[in-house]
Design a protein around this motif. Sequence first.
Motif, PDB file in Angstrom:
ATOM      1  N   TYR A  11      -4.599 -31.260-106.940  1.00  0.00           N
ATOM      2  CA  TYR A  11      -3.675 -32.024-106.097  1.00  0.00           C
ATOM      3  C   TYR A  11      -3.943 -33.502-106.339  1.00  0.00           C
ATOM      4  N   SER A  12      -2.885 -34.265-106.569  1.00  0.00           N
ATOM      5  CA  SER A  12      -3.006 -35.703-106.776  1.00  0.00           C
ATOM      6  C   SER A  12      -2.355 -36.437-105.605  1.00  0.00           C
ATOM      7  N   VAL A  13      -3.045 -37.411-105.080  1.00  0.00           N
ATOM      8  CA  VAL A  13      -2.529 -38.194-103.955  1.00  0.00           C
ATOM      9  C   VAL A  13      -1.428 -39.123-104.446  1.00  0.00           C
ATOM     10  N   ASP A  14      -0.291 -39.065-103.798  1.00  0.00           N
ATOM     11  CA  ASP A  14       0.840 -39.936-104.124  1.00  0.00           C
ATOM     12  C   ASP A  14       0.859 -41.084-103.118  1.00  0.00           C
ATOM     13  N   GLU A  15       0.546 -42.297-103.588  1.00  0.00           N
ATOM     14  CA  GLU A  15       0.465 -43.447-102.689  1.00  0.00           C
ATOM     15  C   GLU A  15       1.820 -43.819-102.085  1.00  0.00           C
ATOM     16  N   LEU A  16       2.907 -43.413-102.747  1.00  0.00           N
ATOM     17  CA  LEU A  16       4.242 -43.747-102.250  1.00  0.00           C
ATOM     18  C   LEU A  16       4.779 -42.699-101.290  1.00  0.00           C
ATOM     19  N   GLU A  17       4.047 -41.600-101.158  1.00  0.00           N
ATOM     20  CA  GLU A  17       4.492 -40.526-100.273  1.00  0.00           C
ATOM     21  C   GLU A  17       4.177 -40.887 -98.825  1.00  0.00           C
ATOM     22  N   SER A  18       5.198 -40.899 -97.980  1.00  0.00           N
ATOM     23  CA  SER A  18       4.993 -41.321 -96.587  1.00  0.00           C
ATOM     24  C   SER A  18       4.244 -40.264 -95.785  1.00  0.00           C
ATOM     25  N   HIS A  19       4.484 -38.992 -96.079  1.00  0.00           N
ATOM     26  CA  HIS A  19       3.812 -37.920 -95.349  1.00  0.00           C
ATOM     27  C   HIS A  19       3.185 -36.952 -96.340  1.00  0.00           C
ATOM     28  N   SER A  20       1.871 -36.822 -96.295  1.00  0.00           N
ATOM     29  CA  SER A  20       1.183 -35.872 -97.155  1.00  0.00           C
ATOM     30  C   SER A  20       1.219 -34.488 -96.497  1.00  0.00           C
ATOM     31  N   PRO A  21       0.846 -33.437 -97.235  1.00  0.00           N
ATOM     32  CA  PRO A  21       0.796 -32.106 -96.620  1.00  0.00           C
ATOM     33  C   PRO A  21      -0.155 -32.029 -95.432  1.00  0.00           C
ATOM     34  N   LEU A  22      -1.096 -32.980 -95.338  1.00  0.00           N
ATOM     35  CA  LEU A  22      -2.036 -32.967 -94.212  1.00  0.00           C
ATOM     36  C   LEU A  22      -1.352 -33.303 -92.892  1.00  0.00           C
ATOM     37  N   SER A  23      -0.162 -33.923 -92.969  1.00  0.00           N
ATOM     38  CA  SER A  23       0.519 -34.389 -91.757  1.00  0.00           C
ATOM     39  C   SER A  23       1.359 -33.312 -91.085  1.00  0.00           C
ATOM     40  N   VAL A  24       1.440 -32.132 -91.704  1.00  0.00           N
ATOM     41  CA  VAL A  24       2.257 -31.068 -91.118  1.00  0.00           C
ATOM     42  C   VAL A  24       1.627 -30.612 -89.805  1.00  0.00           C
ATOM     43  N   PRO A  25       2.375 -30.677 -88.677  1.00  0.00           N
ATOM     44  CA  PRO A  25       1.794 -30.317 -87.381  1.00  0.00           C
ATOM     45  C   PRO A  25       1.571 -28.817 -87.263  1.00  0.00           C
ATOM     46  N   LYS A  26       0.631 -28.444 -86.414  1.00  0.00           N
ATOM     47  CA  LYS A  26       0.349 -27.044 -86.152  1.00  0.00           C
ATOM     48  C   LYS A  26       1.458 -26.426 -85.300  1.00  0.00           C
ATOM     49  N   ASP A  27       1.694 -25.129 -85.491  1.00  0.00           N
ATOM     50  CA  ASP A  27       2.666 -24.413 -84.675  1.00  0.00           C
ATOM     51  C   ASP A  27       2.187 -24.357 -83.224  1.00  0.00           C
ATOM     52  N   TRP A  28       3.153 -24.278 -82.300  1.00  0.00           N
ATOM     53  CA  TRP A  28       2.780 -24.286 -80.878  1.00  0.00           C
ATOM     54  C   TRP A  28       1.862 -23.128 -80.517  1.00  0.00           C
ATOM     55  N   LYS A  29       2.014 -21.985 -81.208  1.00  0.00           N
ATOM     56  CA  LYS A  29       1.165 -20.823 -80.904  1.00  0.00           C
ATOM     57  C   LYS A  29      -0.301 -21.145 -81.133  1.00  0.00           C
ATOM     58  N   PHE A  30      -0.565 -21.982 -82.147  1.00  0.00           N
ATOM     59  CA  PHE A  30      -1.943 -22.307 -82.487  1.00  0.00           C
ATOM     60  C   PHE A  30      -2.656 -22.994 -81.328  1.00  0.00           C
ATOM     61  N   LEU A  31      -1.919 -23.775 -80.553  1.00  0.00           N
ATOM     62  CA  LEU A  31      -2.515 -24.525 -79.451  1.00  0.00           C
ATOM     63  C   LEU A  31      -2.448 -23.774 -78.125  1.00  0.00           C
ATOM     64  N   ALA A  32      -1.308 -23.104 -77.876  1.00  0.00           N
ATOM     65  CA  ALA A  32      -1.069 -22.541 -76.546  1.00  0.00           C
ATOM     66  C   ALA A  32      -1.778 -21.213 -76.311  1.00  0.00           C
ATOM     67  N   LEU A  33      -1.659 -20.278 -77.241  1.00  0.00           N
ATOM     68  CA  LEU A  33      -2.172 -18.934 -76.991  1.00  0.00           C
ATOM     69  C   LEU A  33      -3.682 -18.869 -76.800  1.00  0.00           C
ATOM     70  N   PRO A  34      -4.504 -19.573 -77.592  1.00  0.00           N
ATOM     71  CA  PRO A  34      -5.948 -19.533 -77.317  1.00  0.00           C
ATOM     72  C   PRO A  34      -6.301 -20.079 -75.938  1.00  0.00           C
ATOM     73  N   VAL A  35      -5.588 -21.116 -75.492  1.00  0.00           N
ATOM     74  CA  VAL A  35      -5.843 -21.668 -74.160  1.00  0.00           C
ATOM     75  C   VAL A  35      -5.504 -20.636 -73.097  1.00  0.00           C
ATOM     76  N   ILE A  36      -4.357 -19.970 -73.252  1.00  0.00           N
ATOM     77  CA  ILE A  36      -3.954 -18.939 -72.291  1.00  0.00           C
ATOM     78  C   ILE A  36      -4.985 -17.819 -72.250  1.00  0.00           C
ATOM     79  N   MET A  37      -5.471 -17.385 -73.414  1.00  0.00           N
ATOM     80  CA  MET A  37      -6.441 -16.296 -73.452  1.00  0.00           C
ATOM     81  C   MET A  37      -7.744 -16.687 -72.761  1.00  0.00           C
ATOM     82  N   VAL A  38      -8.227 -17.909 -73.024  1.00  0.00           N
ATOM     83  CA  VAL A  38      -9.479 -18.363 -72.401  1.00  0.00           C
ATOM     84  C   VAL A  38      -9.317 -18.493 -70.894  1.00  0.00           C
TER      85      VAL A  38
END
Length: 526
Positions: A441-468
């Motif tokens: 993978y090569s970093v593109d300096e002109l790219e405004s959003h890298s793949p790292l910026s993709v937000p997590k799905d709501w299930k990833f945040l909500a369901l573990p909290v509900i279970m705990v």
Amino acid sequence: MWKLVMMEQMMYLPSTVCPQRLPSQSRKMFLLQLSQDQSLVYWAQSIWWQLQDNKTFLAMINHVLNVDGFYFSTTYDLTHTLQRLSNTSPEFQEMSLLERADQRFVWNGHLLRELSAQPEVHRFALPVLHGFITMHSCSINGKYFDWILISRRSCFRAGVRYYVRGIDSEGHAANFVETEQIVHYNGSRASFVQTRGSVPVFWSQRPNLKYKPLPQINKVANHMDGFQRHFDSQVIIYGKQVILNLVNQKGSEKPLEQTFATMVSSLGSEMIRYIAFDFHKECKNMRWDRLSILLDKVAEMQDEFSYFLVDSAGKVVTNQEGVFRSNCMDCLDRTNVIQSLLARRSLQAQLQRLGVLHVGQKLEEQDEFEKIYKNGWADNANACAKQYAGTGALKTDFTRTGKRTQLGLIMDGWNSLVRYYRNNFSDGFRQDSIDLFLGNYSVDELESHSPLSVPKDWKFLALPVIMVVAFSMCIICLLMAGDTWTETLAYVLFWAVASIGTFFIILYNGKDFVDAPRLVQKEKID
């Protein structure tokens, strides 16, 4: 309000972005003007995200460099075996270490790409090997010799346990390692080479929160194309191949064993022999003495392959005519046990031929050397396992002591738990780190959003909290009983059902909760 907060963040950007800190009044006017200019807001957001991504990229590079097992030499070519080095031209010997290195094992090749085009600086650009090296000065019968073990991990199709399996379209196998055992005695040098690598078909085994995800064999890929590419290159480099497939011949591993056997049969090459040995079945109930069944079966083939030997005058006495290519599912624990036994058998023959061992003497009887030998191979197992699976190897108690122990079983259980956690919750970052380091993978300096910026799905945040929360409420209801037992039971059942139900929903959607790679989409390249 959020826009103004973003503008506040801008005031702390480097001088290249914000040349000077403004006075208070001017600063307010500046922020107000920026908040009204949508394009500047987007620009500020882009700069902020790039700075966050840069921190993550630096953490990835540091993570790779902090892994044990990087080696280099200023005088010796670590990337080639003794036999390959002996079969070279004078022009090859005049090349720099960088030019003549085996590119399969040069882990800093991407980092050196600019220096590679400048011959005048090649002496400063040294290839770096990833794997394991140990060297020991040993003595048997008062005769001193050096025993060396080198494992070279391939940088082609490199990665971590569950995210890199099988082969790619070029025939490169996952977790491919070339292991060479070397002996130096009175100017003579001998070596024995083995290889390991993932089952060379297109298959995957994505983590999904289950302890052992089911392997999936690609049903549409042209397996024979990649399979033939893999073994064509192996035969060219190493000669004849004896495949030792150690996977289970029942359960989830059975389809891989059957596919491997079918592919070898379909290829129909006289240079390739296939032997399936169900390691776990044969050695169940700690019957590790049954490994002799496999050793006896391949003894004649090993004698036929021989080993590489060059005398003190530099004359090649024997060449190694082929290799054993061992594999299990991970090519780690079972594989290392078998490789250590094959290497000992070869070493026995080498030391007798060199005159270190007397006729009739057994290597196993040399207690001091046996300890060095077993610990060396166990350390090799741990190094390869940490680099691929994230923990030390399993079954190293047998490699170190020659027998299975209860303490070894306990340590295997602990390492298995740690592997489970890392494979599910940290291996995505590890895989991204390797892909970034190797240039996949090569970093593109002109790219405004890298793949790292993709937000997590709501299930990833909500369901573990509900279970705990549900599980916590269940415990609280048990500890703080209501007015009647029926009321307490109702509360406990409600929260128990809520927590258990949420747990199974999470398990059903397991792939959404694991730490997956973001930089290179592995589904697209398997």
